[in-house]
Design an enzyme around this catalytic site. Structure first.
Site, PDB file in Angstrom:
ATOM      1  NE  ARG A 193       1.693  83.447 107.214  1.00 51.74           N
ATOM      2  CZ  ARG A 193       1.410  84.704 106.897  1.00 51.74           C
ATOM      3  NH1 ARG A 193       2.083  85.316 105.930  1.00 51.74           N
ATOM      4  NH2 ARG A 193       0.467  85.355 107.537  1.00 51.74           N
ATOM      5  NE  ARG A 230      -2.622  81.011 106.291  1.00 44.24           N
ATOM      6  CZ  ARG A 230      -2.103  81.492 107.416  1.00 44.24           C
ATOM      7  NH1 ARG A 230      -1.768  82.748 107.509  1.00 44.24           N
ATOM      8  NH2 ARG A 230      -1.920  80.695 108.451  1.00 44.24           N
ATOM      9  NE  ARG A 263      22.359  71.350  96.466  1.00 47.62           N
ATOM     10  CZ  ARG A 263      22.876  72.004  97.513  1.00 47.62           C
ATOM     11  NH1 ARG A 263      23.449  71.342  98.485  1.00 47.62           N
ATOM     12  NH2 ARG A 263      22.840  73.318  97.552  1.00 47.62           N
ATOM     13  N   GLY A 280      16.930  77.450  93.591  1.00 43.23           N
ATOM     14  CA  GLY A 280      17.853  78.174  92.717  1.00 43.23           C
ATOM     15  C   GLY A 280      17.685  77.746  91.265  1.00 43.23           C
ATOM     16  CG  ASP A 281      20.750  78.773  88.505  1.00 44.56           C
ATOM     17  OD1 ASP A 281      21.071  78.186  89.558  1.00 44.56           O
ATOM     18  OD2 ASP A 281      21.565  79.370  87.781  1.00 44.56           O
ATOM     19  CB  SER A 295      15.243  74.209  92.055  1.00 42.31           C
ATOM     20  OG  SER A 295      16.074  73.808  93.116  1.00 42.31           O
ATOM     21  CB  THR A 301      19.800  80.335  96.471  1.00 45.77           C
ATOM     22  OG1 THR A 301      21.208  80.295  96.764  1.00 45.77           O
ATOM     23  CG2 THR A 301      19.609  81.254  95.274  1.00 45.77           C
ATOM     24  CG  ASP A 352      24.709  80.603  96.889  1.00 46.93           C
ATOM     25  OD1 ASP A 352      25.127  80.729  98.050  1.00 46.93           O
ATOM     26  OD2 ASP A 352      24.618  79.499  96.318  1.00 46.93           O
ATOM     27  CG  ASP A 398      23.642  81.595  92.600  1.00 55.54           C
ATOM     28  OD1 ASP A 398      22.453  81.558  92.990  1.00 55.54           O
ATOM     29  OD2 ASP A 398      24.364  80.587  92.559  1.00 55.54           O
ATOM     30  NE  ARG A 454      25.813  76.238  94.523  1.00 51.00           N
ATOM     31  CZ  ARG A 454      25.496  74.960  94.705  1.00 51.00           C
ATOM     32  NH1 ARG A 454      26.097  74.043  93.989  1.00 51.00           N
ATOM     33  NH2 ARG A 454      24.576  74.597  95.569  1.00 51.00           N
ATOM     34  CB  ALA A 460      36.096  93.869 104.582  1.00 53.29           C
ATOM     35  CE  LYS A 482      41.889 100.373 109.374  1.00 54.14           C
ATOM     36  NZ  LYS A 482      41.058 100.210 108.255  1.00 54.14           N
ATOM     37  CG  HIS A 527      41.018  95.882 112.893  1.00 54.60           C
ATOM     38  ND1 HIS A 527      40.753  96.849 113.824  1.00 54.60           N
ATOM     39  CD2 HIS A 527      40.352  96.259 111.776  1.00 54.60           C
ATOM     40  CE1 HIS A 527      39.953  97.754 113.295  1.00 54.60           C
ATOM     41  NE2 HIS A 527      39.693  97.415 112.050  1.00 54.60           N
TER      42      HIS A 527
HETATM   43  P1  ADP Z   1      19.758  75.127  93.306  1.00 57.45           P
HETATM   44  O1  ADP Z   1      18.332  74.921  92.966  1.00 57.45           O
HETATM   45  O2  ADP Z   1      19.940  75.826  94.615  1.00 57.45           O
HETATM   46  O3  ADP Z   1      20.547  75.755  92.166  1.00 57.45           O
HETATM   47  P2  ADP Z   1      20.909  72.497  92.683  1.00 57.45           P
HETATM   48  O4  ADP Z   1      21.676  72.962  91.498  1.00 57.45           O
HETATM   49  O5  ADP Z   1      21.593  71.587  93.650  1.00 57.45           O
HETATM   50  O6  ADP Z   1      20.399  73.681  93.615  1.00 57.45           O
HETATM   51  O7  ADP Z   1      19.568  71.805  92.144  1.00 57.45           O
HETATM   52  C1  ADP Z   1      18.592  71.343  93.053  1.00 57.45           C
HETATM   53  C2  ADP Z   1      17.881  70.148  92.477  1.00 57.45           C
HETATM   54  O8  ADP Z   1      17.191  70.517  91.267  1.00 57.45           O
HETATM   55  C3  ADP Z   1      18.772  68.988  92.053  1.00 57.45           C
HETATM   56  O9  ADP Z   1      19.177  68.171  93.120  1.00 57.45           O
HETATM   57  C4  ADP Z   1      17.838  68.244  91.099  1.00 57.45           C
HETATM   58  O10 ADP Z   1      16.868  67.514  91.832  1.00 57.45           O
HETATM   59  C5  ADP Z   1      17.146  69.409  90.387  1.00 57.45           C
HETATM   60  N1  ADP Z   1      17.880  69.710  89.133  1.00 57.45           N
HETATM   61  C6  ADP Z   1      19.085  70.328  89.015  1.00 57.45           C
HETATM   62  N2  ADP Z   1      19.464  70.382  87.717  1.00 57.45           N
HETATM   63  C7  ADP Z   1      18.484  69.789  86.998  1.00 57.45           C
HETATM   64  C8  ADP Z   1      18.298  69.511  85.595  1.00 57.45           C
HETATM   65  N3  ADP Z   1      19.219  69.833  84.687  1.00 57.45           N
HETATM   66  N4  ADP Z   1      17.154  68.893  85.234  1.00 57.45           N
HETATM   67  C9  ADP Z   1      16.219  68.528  86.153  1.00 57.45           C
HETATM   68  N5  ADP Z   1      16.348  68.746  87.469  1.00 57.45           N
HETATM   69  C10 ADP Z   1      17.467  69.356  87.910  1.00 57.45           C
HETATM   70  O1  F6P Z   2      23.747  77.251  97.413  1.00 65.62           O
HETATM   71  C1  F6P Z   2      23.772  77.507  98.792  1.00 65.62           C
HETATM   72  C2  F6P Z   2      25.056  77.009  99.409  1.00 65.62           C
HETATM   73  O2  F6P Z   2      24.994  77.268 100.804  1.00 65.62           O
HETATM   74  C3  F6P Z   2      26.327  77.591  98.806  1.00 65.62           C
HETATM   75  O3  F6P Z   2      26.618  78.891  99.284  1.00 65.62           O
HETATM   76  C4  F6P Z   2      27.349  76.554  99.259  1.00 65.62           C
HETATM   77  O4  F6P Z   2      28.457  76.526  98.376  1.00 65.62           O
HETATM   78  C5  F6P Z   2      26.556  75.276  99.158  1.00 65.62           C
HETATM   79  O5  F6P Z   2      25.181  75.621  99.223  1.00 65.62           O
HETATM   80  C6  F6P Z   2      26.866  74.303 100.261  1.00 65.62           C
HETATM   81  O6  F6P Z   2      26.168  73.149  99.997  1.00 65.62           O
HETATM   82  P1  F6P Z   2      25.973  71.972 101.068  1.00 65.62           P
HETATM   83  O7  F6P Z   2      24.970  72.444 102.072  1.00 65.62           O
HETATM   84  O8  F6P Z   2      25.484  70.841 100.259  1.00 65.62           O
HETATM   85  O9  F6P Z   2      27.299  71.759 101.720  1.00 65.62           O
END
Ligand code: ADP
Ligand code: F6P
Length: 320
Positions: free
Chosen positions: A21, A25, A72, A102-103, A105, A125, A127, A129, A171, A186, A213, A215
């Site tokens: 959005r 926008r 994916r 995420g990285d 993508s 994401t 995560d 991460d 992950r 925890a 405790k 739990h």
């Molecule tokens: P995230 O973006 O959450 O880290 P993924 O690692 O599953 O998730 O990547 C998402 C999508 O990004 C992949 O399914 C693919 O389409 C694209 N992608 C991942 N790695 C590469 C790469 N090395 N080069 C080009 N596209 C990639």
């Molecule tokens: O990256 C997000 C995430 O939810 C991770 O925490 C988990 O390991 C993974 O994706 C699960 O992937 P999927 O939805 O493909 O089972």
């Protein structure tokens, strides 16, 4: 730049809708055209592309998931796949792209930038991460969801004098476990970034039960091992105390985004469009000490490392 595209890729995260959005926008208000691309890179290659109006993004920001859908699509790792994507961008006259994910993508976005199509990445994401940013879109909502679940689990654990092992997502990263472990009090947090010892862990819990405790909650990051596996390694504990495990699973990825995630999404989205307006691509936006900054994609792939806030681990140990 007059015409841009936006897509979501990888695992979905609450707040992605708010980011779409914001991108739409901001661009429309500045006189640009915005195209939504459904199903991530798979949809880009297949031409699932449509022109978005300001109205198309209304009534969406308060929902989890992504209304552009996500996928994916490993084929995008190959140059042939990327070139097919570029053909579609050309067909629709799209000059630049915002990729929310995420990285993984970001690697696709970096490849398109190298092939002449400037892309900006927005970290989304649960995560948390992605290297170089303190927070990703979706993390805050996910940890709030997890804490609520652990609070519920604690109620029943106390009634039955039980040990509960709660496996959370992330992950390979321990951020979700770390923040929710501390926030829910925890007894133990088990994450990939901190060593642990089965014997010490069991001693701690046994000691706490001996001190009265009723739990014990162990928050376990999925990146270490499964909850079932951890339970199998703690026979000394399980022989003495009733132990159960819970895998929270995908409920962590849904739900209404928190205020923090919506605000972060708005800040990232506007900034991403401003970069494309200046003709800048090949970077992702990030938040560092509450300032929006950028990093070249290359730094995300090598150089910058993600490290969870390990001081939270020590703080949790100090207040047990
Ligand atoms: P995230 O973006 O959450 O880290 P993924 O690692 O599953 O998730 O990547 C998402 C999508 O990004 C992949 O399914 C693919 O389409 C694209 N992608 C991942 N790695 C590469 C790469 N090395 N080069 C080009 N596209 C990639
Ligand atoms: O990256 C997000 C995430 O939810 C991770 O925490 C988990 O390991 C993974 O994706 C699960 O992937 P999927 O939805 O493909 O089972």
């Amino acid at each position: 730049m007059k015409r841009i595209g936006v897509l979501t890729s990888g695992g979905d995260a609450p707040g992605m809708n708010a980011a779409i959005r914001a991108v739409a926008r901001k661009a429309i208000q500045d006189g640009m055209e915005v195209y939504g691309i459904r199903n991530g890179y798979a949809g880009l290659v297949n031409g699932e592309i449509f022109k978005m109006s300001a109205k198309d993004v209304s009534g969406k920001l308060q929902f989890g998931g992504t209304f552009l859908y996500s996928a994916r699509y490993p084929e995008f790792k190959e140059e042939a796949g990327q070139r097919k994507g570029i053909e579609q961008l050309k067909k629709f006259g799209i000059e630049g792209l915002v990729v929310i994910g995420g990285d993984g993508s970001f690697r696709g976005a970096a490849a398109l930038t190298k092939l002449g199509y400037p892309c900006i990445g927005i970290p989304g994401t649960i995560d948390n991460d992605v290297p170089g940013t303190d927070f990703t879109i979706g993390f805050d909502t996910a940890i709030n969801t997890v804490v609520q679940a652990i609070d519920n689990i604690r109620d029943t654990a106390g009634s039955h004098k039980r040990v509960m092992i709660v496996e959370v997502m992330g992950r390979d990263a321990g951020d979700i476990a770390l923040w929710t472990g501390l926030a829910s009090g925890a007894e133990e947090i088990v994450i990939p970034e901190h060593d642990f010892d089965y014997e010490v862990l069991q001693d701690h819990i046994i000691q706490k039960f001996e001190n009265g405790k009723r739990h014990a909650i162990v928050v376990l990051a999925e990146g270490v091992m499964s909850a079932n596996e951890l339970m199998q390694h703690m026979t000394r504990l399980t022989e003495q105390y009733d132990t159960r495990y819970v895998v929270l699973g995908h409920m962590q990825r849904g739900g209404k985004p928190t205020v923090r995630d919506r605000v972060l999404a708005a800040r990232f989205g506007v900034f991403a469009v401003e970069l494309l307006q200046k003709g800048i691509g090949g970077k992702c936006v990030a938040i560092v000490n509450d300032q929006i900054v950028t990093h070249p994609f290359e730094d995300i792939f090598s150089g910058l490392k993600h490290q969870p806030k390990l001081e939270l681990y020590d703080i949790n140990a100090m207040i047990q």
